[in-house]
Design a protein around this motif. Structure first.
Motif, PDB file in Angstrom:
ATOM      1  N   THR A   1     -68.055  68.990  57.206  1.00 57.39           N
ATOM      2  CA  THR A   1     -67.220  69.637  58.227  1.00 57.39           C
ATOM      3  C   THR A   1     -67.410  69.011  59.601  1.00 57.39           C
ATOM      4  OG1 THR A   1     -68.831  71.343  58.876  1.00 57.39           O
ATOM      5  CG2 THR A   1     -67.409  71.826  56.978  1.00 57.39           C
ATOM      6  N   LEU A   2     -68.466  68.230  59.779  1.00 54.88           N
ATOM      7  CA  LEU A   2     -68.731  67.609  61.077  1.00 54.88           C
ATOM      8  C   LEU A   2     -68.056  66.259  61.251  1.00 54.88           C
ATOM      9  CD1 LEU A   2     -72.561  68.346  61.418  1.00 54.88           C
ATOM     10  CD2 LEU A   2     -70.623  69.709  62.242  1.00 54.88           C
ATOM     11  N   HIS A   3     -67.481  65.735  60.184  1.00 63.16           N
ATOM     12  CA  HIS A   3     -66.817  64.433  60.274  1.00 63.16           C
ATOM     13  C   HIS A   3     -65.582  64.554  61.155  1.00 63.16           C
ATOM     14  CE1 HIS A   3     -69.318  62.119  57.477  1.00 63.16           C
ATOM     15  NE2 HIS A   3     -69.562  63.302  56.964  1.00 63.16           N
ATOM     16  N   PRO A   4     -65.194  63.446  61.785  1.00 64.65           N
ATOM     17  CA  PRO A   4     -64.110  63.488  62.779  1.00 64.65           C
ATOM     18  C   PRO A   4     -62.865  64.239  62.304  1.00 64.65           C
ATOM     19  CG  PRO A   4     -65.021  61.279  62.640  1.00 64.65           C
ATOM     20  CD  PRO A   4     -65.676  62.096  61.560  1.00 64.65           C
ATOM     21  N   THR A   5     -62.408  63.917  61.141  1.00 63.39           N
ATOM     22  CA  THR A   5     -61.311  64.656  60.537  1.00 63.39           C
ATOM     23  C   THR A   5     -61.600  64.709  59.050  1.00 63.39           C
ATOM     24  OG1 THR A   5     -60.017  62.625  60.309  1.00 63.39           O
ATOM     25  CG2 THR A   5     -59.518  64.015  62.202  1.00 63.39           C
ATOM     26  N   ALA A   6     -61.648  65.882  58.501  1.00 62.46           N
ATOM     27  CA  ALA A   6     -61.998  66.033  57.091  1.00 62.46           C
ATOM     28  C   ALA A   6     -60.759  65.849  56.228  1.00 62.46           C
ATOM     29  CB  ALA A   6     -62.644  67.395  56.857  1.00 62.46           C
ATOM     30  N   THR A   7     -60.254  64.630  56.197  1.00 56.66           N
ATOM     31  CA  THR A   7     -59.069  64.328  55.414  1.00 56.66           C
ATOM     32  C   THR A   7     -59.357  63.135  54.511  1.00 56.66           C
ATOM     33  OG1 THR A   7     -58.187  62.842  57.085  1.00 56.66           O
ATOM     34  CG2 THR A   7     -57.551  65.157  57.246  1.00 56.66           C
TER      35      THR A   7
END
Length: 110
Positions: A52-58
């Motif tokens: 969840t901390l990654h820049p965009t969880a895509t």
């Protein structure tokens, strides 16, 4: 834009995922204590939180993370399992990291 912080987060996330899977392996395949499932569950919970901390969880971030995961898994093979990676392991790891770099650095409006 790409930052060193993002790669460090990828690496920590990969370690949490690997530890969370490795500890049950020790219990199931090497007759270690069932209590290893407790830190395994905590590690997998940490892994999920770190995602969840990654820049965009895509998809793009997960694809780039996959390249770092492969590299970290090969380091794990060497450091923890004591198996020296083959030349082909190293080539595959480099290809994965190059793929990650292409995904992360490519112009996004192309």
């Amino acid at each position: 834009m790409f930052e060193f912080k993002t790669i460090a987060l990828f690496a920590i996330t990969a370690i949490a995922e690997i530890v969370g899977c490795y500890l049950p392996y020790l219990w199931l395949k090497q007759d270690k204590s069932i209590l290893l499932l407790i830190p395994a569950a905590l590690s997998l919970a940490l892994f999920a939180w770190l995602l969840t901390l990654h820049p965009t969880a895509t998809g793009r971030v997960y694809a780039a993370y996959g390249g770092v995961y492969i590299f970290i898994a090969l380091l794990w093979l060497w450091v923890v399992d004591g198996v020296k990676p083959t030349m082909w392991d190293i080539v595959g790891g480099v290809v994965a990291l190059v793929g990650m770099a292409i995904i992360m650095f490519a112009p996004k409006n192309a």
